[in-house]
Each structure stands twice: as C-alpha cells, then as structure tokens.
Design a protein around this motif. Sequence first.
Motif, PDB file in Angstrom:
ATOM      1  N   LEU A 165      40.317  50.333  31.845  1.00 26.40           N
ATOM      2  CA  LEU A 165      40.525  51.402  32.827  1.00 26.40           C
ATOM      3  C   LEU A 165      39.241  52.200  33.037  1.00 26.40           C
ATOM      4  O   LEU A 165      38.899  52.570  34.166  1.00 26.40           O
ATOM      5  N   GLU A 166      38.521  52.430  31.943  1.00 29.04           N
ATOM      6  CA  GLU A 166      37.285  53.232  31.996  1.00 29.04           C
ATOM      7  C   GLU A 166      36.283  52.664  32.995  1.00 29.04           C
ATOM      8  O   GLU A 166      35.708  53.414  33.792  1.00 29.04           O
ATOM      9  N   VAL A 167      36.059  51.350  32.967  1.00 33.14           N
ATOM     10  CA  VAL A 167      35.057  50.770  33.873  1.00 33.14           C
ATOM     11  C   VAL A 167      35.547  50.729  35.317  1.00 33.14           C
ATOM     12  O   VAL A 167      34.769  50.480  36.238  1.00 33.14           O
ATOM     13  N   HIS A 168      36.838  50.992  35.497  1.00 32.06           N
ATOM     14  CA  HIS A 168      37.399  51.083  36.845  1.00 32.06           C
ATOM     15  C   HIS A 168      37.549  52.538  37.293  1.00 32.06           C
ATOM     16  O   HIS A 168      38.185  52.823  38.315  1.00 32.06           O
ATOM     17  N   GLY A 169      36.970  53.454  36.519  1.00 36.50           N
ATOM     18  CA  GLY A 169      37.016  54.863  36.886  1.00 36.50           C
ATOM     19  C   GLY A 169      38.353  55.524  36.655  1.00 36.50           C
ATOM     20  O   GLY A 169      38.658  56.569  37.259  1.00 36.50           O
ATOM     21  N   ILE A 222      40.718  40.825  37.048  1.00 31.23           N
ATOM     22  CA  ILE A 222      39.615  41.775  36.923  1.00 31.23           C
ATOM     23  C   ILE A 222      38.428  41.197  37.686  1.00 31.23           C
ATOM     24  O   ILE A 222      38.062  40.032  37.491  1.00 31.23           O
ATOM     25  N   ALA A 223      37.854  42.004  38.561  1.00 31.13           N
ATOM     26  CA  ALA A 223      36.739  41.543  39.388  1.00 31.13           C
ATOM     27  C   ALA A 223      35.534  41.188  38.521  1.00 31.13           C
ATOM     28  O   ALA A 223      35.318  41.776  37.458  1.00 31.13           O
ATOM     29  N   ILE A 227      34.037  42.724  35.017  1.00 36.80           N
ATOM     30  CA  ILE A 227      33.977  41.922  33.788  1.00 36.80           C
ATOM     31  C   ILE A 227      32.587  42.033  33.167  1.00 36.80           C
ATOM     32  O   ILE A 227      32.445  42.256  31.958  1.00 36.80           O
ATOM     33  N   ASN A 228      31.569  41.880  33.983  1.00 35.68           N
ATOM     34  CA  ASN A 228      30.194  41.979  33.492  1.00 35.68           C
ATOM     35  C   ASN A 228      29.901  43.367  32.935  1.00 35.68           C
ATOM     36  O   ASN A 228      29.206  43.507  31.912  1.00 35.68           O
ATOM     37  N   PRO A 254      41.101  35.849  36.538  1.00 37.86           N
ATOM     38  CA  PRO A 254      39.946  36.179  35.694  1.00 37.86           C
ATOM     39  C   PRO A 254      40.184  37.467  34.906  1.00 37.86           C
ATOM     40  O   PRO A 254      40.751  38.428  35.426  1.00 37.86           O
ATOM     41  N   THR A 255      39.742  37.465  33.655  1.00 37.11           N
ATOM     42  CA  THR A 255      39.923  38.627  32.795  1.00 37.11           C
ATOM     43  C   THR A 255      38.905  38.549  31.659  1.00 37.11           C
ATOM     44  O   THR A 255      37.908  37.838  31.770  1.00 37.11           O
TER      45      THR A 255
END
Length: 325
Positions: A165-169, A222-223, A227-228, A254-255
């Motif tokens: 969730l964090e990397v998705h804001g 997950i885009a 992911i990166n 993808p995940t």
Amino acid sequence: MKKRSFFLFTALIVALSMVLGACGTNDDSSNGGDVDFISIVTGGTGGTYYPLGGIFAKLISDETDIEANAVTSGASAENMATLKAGDAEIAFTQSDIATYAVEGKLMFEGNKVENVKAIGTLYPETIQIVTTKKSGIKSVEDLKGKVVSVGEAGSGTRANAEQILEVHGLTFDDLQVRNLDFGDSTTGIQDGTIDAAFITAGTPTGAVEGLAATEDIVIVPIAEDKINEIIEKYPYYAKDEVPAGTYGIEEAAPTVAVQAMLVVREDLSEDVVYNITKAIFDNAEEIAKTHAKGEFIKAEDALQGLGVELHPGAKKYFDEKGISQ
C-alpha cells in the motif's frame, strides 16, 4: 569364601551399572540423542504451512527416532515469538519476518528474537490480493475506501500489505481494515462482509481455491513500476505472478513474493537438526507428490534469501551436498 563373594558382588554392580547406563543414554545417531519429540508451528488450516507441516512431521517421524507434530498457529510473526518463548522447536515463517525478528525491527522492535537459526528456504510466498469480479476492484488503488482484510495482527501478511500500500501512496487509514486469517478472509469475501483480502502464501492456496469454487476470482495485479519500487525499497521481495488458470483466472497476475522458510531453536543439537534437515530435503521428490509446493523445495535452492544465520546442523547437511550461500 568372603573374597569370592566380594568379587561376585563387584561384578554384579559393574553389570548393573552398564545396564543402567545403556538405558539412560539415548545414543541414537538418527536423532542426536537429546530430543524425542518436536512441535512444528505452521499457520492456519486454510494456508500452505499447515498441510506442508503435516508432511514434514511425518517425514521426520519416519526417518528419525523423533516424534514430530504439526501445530496450527497465527503463522510467521507468532511462530517466531513461539520459538523465542521455547514453546516449539521448528517454525515456518516468511524470510522478511525472520529478518525483522532477528534484527529487532518493525513488529519485533524491543522484542528481538535471538535464539533462532535457519534450516533453509522452501518456496516463494506469493502476495495475493484476492477479490471477486463483482467487487469491481481492478487495481491496488481501487482498494481505497474498501473493506479489506490485511492479515492477522502481527502477521507477515499484514507487513506485506502495509508495504505494498505504501508504494501506492496508501495506508491502512485509507481502508476499512479487518485483521483476519486466510479462512475468515475468504469466507468474508464470499458472504459480502469484506471486499478484498491480502493473502501471502504459496499458490494455489487452499482457502482461495475454496472461494473459487463459488465465486469468480480476481487477483489484483501490481503494476511493473510499482513492483520495481517495492523491490528497490525492500530487497527481500522478488518478482512473481499468479499463473493463468490458478483459481480460474484468465490471465497471469503480476505481483511480488517473499520466501517461505523453516527456522529452528538454536539450542537443538547439531545432530538433531542435521537429521531433520536431511529427512526433509532428501525426500523433496516425495513431498512434490503430495503437495504442489514440493516442486520448489530443493536442497540446491534452500540457502537463497535466508536472511538468518544457518544452524550448524543444517550447515553440515548442505556442506555435505556441496551447497553454499
């Protein structure tokens, strides 16, 4: 006559001592001579740890003189705490959670686990964001405002959910969070009380397969750029996917994944842990016949992504196989 009686008495005492010594010494090379029973803490009955734990327990019982038993639990974080308390001998855990535990980070801050060593890694633990077609959820961003199970309190799944969730804001404050195990999560999706669930487990996961029998499953992708970003920030993650056909999904999702691994209390002897390690990894082909994740359980891959120091008994086994980190 007295001298003869003295020698007979002495001989009797020596013989008795030898018998008692033999009875009191469990010098059995198959178990190391210092343990007769072990508990393996696993996870919930709807996940992957529990059935695999039962397979491992049977192998250990069959291949050594140690009686082993698989026990249900709250999985990774709880299992590390259980070993710290000395209430079990072996545990399944995620590689990231094991790292947090031995370093005293995140949920283990102020509660560092210092009595645990690694046996080896087993297979990828795939982060699956599970929902249904009727929910309309197609991306991680779509989880905002929804009722979402993020795993049990203190679990590895919960930590994974927070980081993704964090990397998705997003944060947990953006969701209506529920802290449920895998079985209750999929039951909640089925009865409509929750919209989606984070499930970190080897695929296919039993609880999700059960849901797929009655619902059209969606695994939220997950885009690639996210992911990166996750892997760059948290290097214990790796790219993964839920293959097409799993749970009836039409396209691969993808995940990311962490590693499932086995850890052991460090106070178990080298011989005991060597024989346990051997019982499991020498029988990897048999495990593959009884569980889908068995195909990933290989001695040559077991030292990848450990994050925890190897137990001397496990090291002895892998050294004999010519396998090193």
